[in-house]
Structure formats: structure tokens, C-alpha cells
Enzyme design. Structure first.
Site, mmCIF file in Angstrom:
data_model
loop_
_atom_site.group_PDB
_atom_site.id
_atom_site.type_symbol
_atom_site.label_atom_id
_atom_site.label_comp_id
_atom_site.label_asym_id
_atom_site.label_seq_id
_atom_site.Cartn_x
_atom_site.Cartn_y
_atom_site.Cartn_z
ATOM 1 N N GLN A 75 0.936 -1.260 0.115
ATOM 2 C CA GLN A 75 -0.174 0.116 -0.041
ATOM 3 C C GLN A 75 0.817 1.384 0.042
ATOM 4 O O GLN A 75 0.309 2.416 -0.054
ATOM 5 C CB GLN A 75 -0.920 0.117 1.182
ATOM 6 C CG GLN A 75 -1.886 -1.178 1.440
ATOM 7 C CD GLN A 75 -2.640 -1.039 2.745
ATOM 8 O OE1 GLN A 75 -3.510 -0.652 2.682
ATOM 9 N NE2 GLN A 75 -1.822 -1.929 3.642
ATOM 10 N N ASP B 12 6.280 4.558 -1.265
ATOM 11 C CA ASP B 12 7.751 5.033 -1.148
ATOM 12 C C ASP B 12 8.962 4.564 -1.689
ATOM 13 O O ASP B 12 10.151 4.783 -1.642
ATOM 14 C CB ASP B 12 8.044 5.048 0.515
ATOM 15 C CG ASP B 12 7.931 3.876 1.238
ATOM 16 O OD1 ASP B 12 7.517 3.559 2.189
ATOM 17 O OD2 ASP B 12 8.166 2.705 0.493
ATOM 18 N N HIS C 207 -1.296 1.445 -4.460
ATOM 19 C CA HIS C 207 -1.751 2.826 -4.358
ATOM 20 C C HIS C 207 -0.505 3.739 -5.118
ATOM 21 O O HIS C 207 -0.448 4.617 -4.885
ATOM 22 C CB HIS C 207 -1.558 3.272 -3.064
ATOM 23 C CG HIS C 207 -2.582 2.603 -2.086
ATOM 24 N ND1 HIS C 207 -2.692 2.441 -0.640
ATOM 25 C CD2 HIS C 207 -3.835 2.330 -2.537
ATOM 26 C CE1 HIS C 207 -3.617 2.061 -0.214
ATOM 27 N NE2 HIS C 207 -4.621 1.989 -1.479
ATOM 28 N N CYS D 272 1.694 13.837 -15.993
ATOM 29 C CA CYS D 272 0.984 14.895 -16.631
ATOM 30 C C CYS D 272 -0.681 14.724 -16.693
ATOM 31 O O CYS D 272 -0.727 13.614 -17.454
ATOM 32 C CB CYS D 272 1.578 15.678 -17.853
ATOM 33 S SG CYS D 272 0.725 16.792 -18.710
ATOM 34 N N CYS E 247 3.578 19.956 -22.499
ATOM 35 C CA CYS E 247 2.074 20.589 -22.859
ATOM 36 C C CYS E 247 1.791 21.613 -21.830
ATOM 37 O O CYS E 247 0.582 22.158 -21.939
ATOM 38 C CB CYS E 247 1.297 19.404 -22.822
ATOM 39 S SG CYS E 247 0.550 18.940 -21.348
ATOM 40 N N THR F 47 -0.052 -2.898 8.996
ATOM 41 C CA THR F 47 -1.158 -2.170 8.372
ATOM 42 C C THR F 47 -2.263 -2.155 8.954
ATOM 43 O O THR F 47 -2.504 -3.147 10.010
ATOM 44 C CB THR F 47 -1.518 -2.573 7.021
ATOM 45 O OG1 THR F 47 -2.485 -1.934 6.500
ATOM 46 C CG2 THR F 47 -1.804 -3.907 7.059
ATOM 47 N N ASN G 238 2.891 -6.499 13.555
ATOM 48 C CA ASN G 238 2.492 -5.320 13.780
ATOM 49 C C ASN G 238 2.866 -4.846 15.343
ATOM 50 O O ASN G 238 2.684 -5.776 16.090
ATOM 51 C CB ASN G 238 1.007 -5.275 13.666
ATOM 52 C CG ASN G 238 0.492 -3.727 13.383
ATOM 53 O OD1 ASN G 238 0.857 -2.722 14.163
ATOM 54 N ND2 ASN G 238 -0.338 -3.539 12.378
HETATM 55 N N1 APR Z 1 6.469 -2.172 12.692
HETATM 56 C C1 APR Z 1 5.474 -2.850 12.373
HETATM 57 N N2 APR Z 1 4.277 -2.143 12.318
HETATM 58 C C2 APR Z 1 4.114 -0.829 12.767
HETATM 59 C C3 APR Z 1 5.375 -0.278 13.048
HETATM 60 C C4 APR Z 1 6.839 -0.909 13.065
HETATM 61 N N3 APR Z 1 7.729 -0.399 13.473
HETATM 62 N N4 APR Z 1 5.067 1.085 13.263
HETATM 63 C C5 APR Z 1 3.585 1.334 13.389
HETATM 64 N N5 APR Z 1 3.120 -0.016 12.857
HETATM 65 C C6 APR Z 1 1.988 -0.296 12.533
HETATM 66 C C7 APR Z 1 0.871 0.258 13.270
HETATM 67 O O1 APR Z 1 0.541 -0.276 14.308
HETATM 68 C C8 APR Z 1 -0.358 0.171 12.161
HETATM 69 O O2 APR Z 1 -1.323 -0.674 12.281
HETATM 70 O O3 APR Z 1 1.628 0.060 11.198
HETATM 71 C C9 APR Z 1 0.231 0.201 10.822
HETATM 72 C C10 APR Z 1 0.120 1.554 10.206
HETATM 73 O O4 APR Z 1 -1.058 1.928 9.809
HETATM 74 P P1 APR Z 1 -1.504 3.134 8.837
HETATM 75 O O5 APR Z 1 -0.898 4.458 9.359
HETATM 76 O O6 APR Z 1 -3.106 3.090 8.565
HETATM 77 O O7 APR Z 1 -1.077 2.890 7.318
HETATM 78 P P2 APR Z 1 -1.564 1.807 6.421
HETATM 79 O O8 APR Z 1 -2.404 0.642 7.154
HETATM 80 O O9 APR Z 1 -0.476 1.322 5.406
HETATM 81 O O10 APR Z 1 -2.700 2.877 5.802
HETATM 82 C C11 APR Z 1 -3.383 2.315 4.458
HETATM 83 O O11 APR Z 1 -4.361 4.702 4.189
HETATM 84 O O12 APR Z 1 -3.994 6.794 4.074
HETATM 85 C C12 APR Z 1 -4.040 5.659 3.492
HETATM 86 O O13 APR Z 1 -3.101 5.572 1.285
HETATM 87 C C13 APR Z 1 -2.911 5.518 2.559
HETATM 88 O O14 APR Z 1 -1.742 3.267 1.967
HETATM 89 C C14 APR Z 1 -2.288 4.114 2.972
HETATM 90 C C15 APR Z 1 -3.505 3.370 3.715
#
Ligand code: APR
Length: 265
Positions: A101, A104, A119, A127, A151, A189, A214
Site C-alpha cells: 500500500q 515510498d 496505491h 502529466c 504541454c 497495516t 505489527n
Molecule cells: N513495525 C510494524 N508495524 C508498525 C510499526 C513498526 N515499526 N510502526 C507502526 N506500525 C503499524 C501500526 O500499528 C499500524 O497498524 O503500522 C500500521 C500503520 O497503519 P496506517 O498508518 O493506517 O498505514 P496503512 O495501514 O498502510 O494505511 C493504508 O491509508 O492513508 C491511506 O493510502 C494510505 O496506504 C495508506 C492506507
């Protein structure tokens, strides 16, 4: 935790097709903050700046925020151990695909080849007029909003804004990988954002075992995760690598020994 890491390694070593599903958490140890949570980006910036309708009406304001978050701030980020271990797993045929997702580009910079950018990717700028695609490093952000040198059209980062659809190729390939996986390893995530957050459920319903890494529990932890390893991705993936690569080397060695016996060498 060691016991869970061993169990996860056993699943991964037996798996014929493994997919990784990653979110912002895998890049936190590279210095990129997550979106949600106490110090998340959405606690500092209004997510409206990434809504396509608002971007089209207020390109300069939107680009000012986008530049600060994704270009000034992220620019120096480097892959961390978690990205590097996934790339090594692919090298050793212990990982088939990564569905990320994240925008970077750190999986690719770590050496992973089969990466589905659900994403998009902030390292490309497109463009909206003539659809040319530029490497972000070739586009000056001194004057905002940046425009196309061919353009004059408005330029936009090549990642999915809220209100935009997921790139068809990434969508189809990701759903296929989810349905084929014996094991899905979810790293960092919340599982908050549709339709990406459906991928683990699709994998589960197709019979996949789910490993989740996580620092906190997520939408998957109490529902479909077979193994939940709580902690930072970098350290956990490093421990998993030791289990996987040592064991897989032993297996390889066993395999070589068997071959030698069979052929009487
Ligand atoms: N190691 C493992 N997990 C971690 C760490 C770490 N060092 N630090 C944070 N986390 C976990 C958090 O607990 C959380 O569950 O990573 C997750 C980050 O969650 P989000 O910030 O919601 O990111 P993500 O789930 O990728 O968001 C999905 O939302 O805003 C949109 O497009 C954007 O791709 C993104 C999508």
C-alpha cells in the site's frame, strides 16, 4: 515471541506460494511516519490534501502539503531490515510477490522485483494533460504547482488519491496473488482502507495461512491472523530471517547430501 517466529518460519518454508502485504508500518523504521496513530501524518496534515477533487480545485495548496510530506520529508528514507529481508526471501524463492500500500518505493530500492504498487508510487510524476510520466527527481518543485514542460498541463504524483480508482493492473495482479497464496504475511497495516484491506480476507478465504507482524493489533489480529507477532517489523524480520535462511540452508545442505548419497559420491 521466538516460538511464534519458529512457527512462522515453518509455515513459510513449507509454502509453495507466499505473498507479503505491507503497509506504512514497514517503513516507520526508515523514518517515514505512519498515517494513523498518535504521531501519524493524518494527525498533522488534513487528508483532504490527498483528495483528488480538492487537488484539482486547489493544486497549489495541495502541492505545498504533498511536497512537504512526500518529497521534502520522505526523500532521504532508505530501506530498513524488514524491506531487505523480504528482498532476500524473494531471492531465495521463499517469497513470490509483495503487494504494498506504500508509495515510498522502498521495496524496490531494497531489491524486491515482484512488487505490486496498489496505491502507486511517489517516485513518478504524471502529466494530467498529455499523460507523460516523469521521474520525480527530474521535476523541480521550486514553483508549485509544477507543470508539464511538454504541454503545460498540471503535474500530479503518480500515487492514488482518495476518490481515485486503484490502477487496474495492480488490482488484478494483487487479487490473483491473494487467491493463489498458501501463506500471506501482513506487515504494518491497520487494514483501514478499502479496497486494499480486503486482500488478506481474500487470501484467507482461498485457504491461505495468515502471519501478521505489527506493533499493535489491527483489523486482522482477532479475526484471520493465524500467527500474530507483536513488535517492530525490522527486528522481527531479522529474527525470522535467521530461522528461515539457516533452516533453508540446512534443507539445501540435506538436499545436496541426499543427492550425493543417491549418486554414490
Ligand atoms: N513495525 C510494524 N508495524 C508498525 C510499526 C513498526 N515499526 N510502526 C507502526 N506500525 C503499524 C501500526 O500499528 C499500524 O497498524 O503500522 C500500521 C500503520 O497503519 P496506517 O498508518 O493506517 O498505514 P496503512 O495501514 O498502510 O494505511 C493504508 O491509508 O492513508 C491511506 O493510502 C494510505 O496506504 C495508506 C492506507
Amino acid at each position: 515471541m521466538e516460538d511464534k517466529i519458529k512457527k512462522a518460519a515453518d509455515l513459510l518454508l513449507k509454502s509453495r506460494f507466499t505473498t507479503a502485504f505491507t503497509g506504512a508500518g514497514i517503513s516507520v523504521e526508515s523514518g517515514i511516519p505512519p498515517f494513523r496513530g498518535n504521531d501519524g501524518l493524518w494527525s498533522k496534515y488534513d487528508p483532504r490534501s490527498l483528495e483528488i477533487s480538492w487537488f484539482m480545485q486547489h493544486p497549489q495548496e495541495a502541492w505545498t502539503i504533498i511536497k512537504e510530506i512526500f518529497y521534502d520529508f520522505f526523500e532521504e528514507a532508505k530501506p530498513n531490515k524488514a524491506h531487505l529481508v523480504l528482498a532476500e526471501m524473494e531471492q531465495r524463492a521463499l517469497l513470490g510477490r509483495i503487494i504494498t500500500q506504500n508509495i515510498d518505493n522502498l521495496h524496490q530500492e531494497a531489491g524486491s522485483k515482484e512488487v505490486y504498487e496498489f496505491h502507486g508510487n511517489s517516485k513518478r510524476i504524471i502529466c494530467l494533460g498529455c499523460h507523460r510520466v516523469y521521474p520525480a527527481k527530474d521535476i523541480s518543485l521550486a514553483h508549485l504547482p509544477p507543470t508539464c514542460r511538454e504541454c503545460g498541463g498540471l503535474l500530479k504524483p503518480d500515487f492514488v488519491f482518495f476518490g481515485e480508482s486503484i490502477p487496474q493492473t495492480a488490482l488484478g495482479a494483487s487479487y490473483e496473488a491473494a487467491s493463489l497464496s498458501d501463506v500471506l504475511i501482513i506487515i504494518g497495516t491497520t487494514g483501514e482502507v478499502m479496497p486494499a484491506n480486503q486482500i488478506p480476507f481474500m487470501a484467507k478465504s482461498a485457504g491461505s495461512k495468515i502471519i501478521e507482524i505489527n506493533t499493535e493489533q489491527s483489523n486482522y489480529t482477532g479475526s484471520i491472523a493465524d500467527i500474530f507477532i507483536q513488535g517492530k517489523a525490522g527486528g522481527i524480520m531479522e529474527k525470522l530471517a535467521i530461522e528461515l535462511f539457516t533452516t533453508s540452508l540446512d534443507n539445501d545442505q540435506d538436499g545436496i547430501n541426499q543427492d550425493l548419497e543417491i549418486h554414490g559420491q
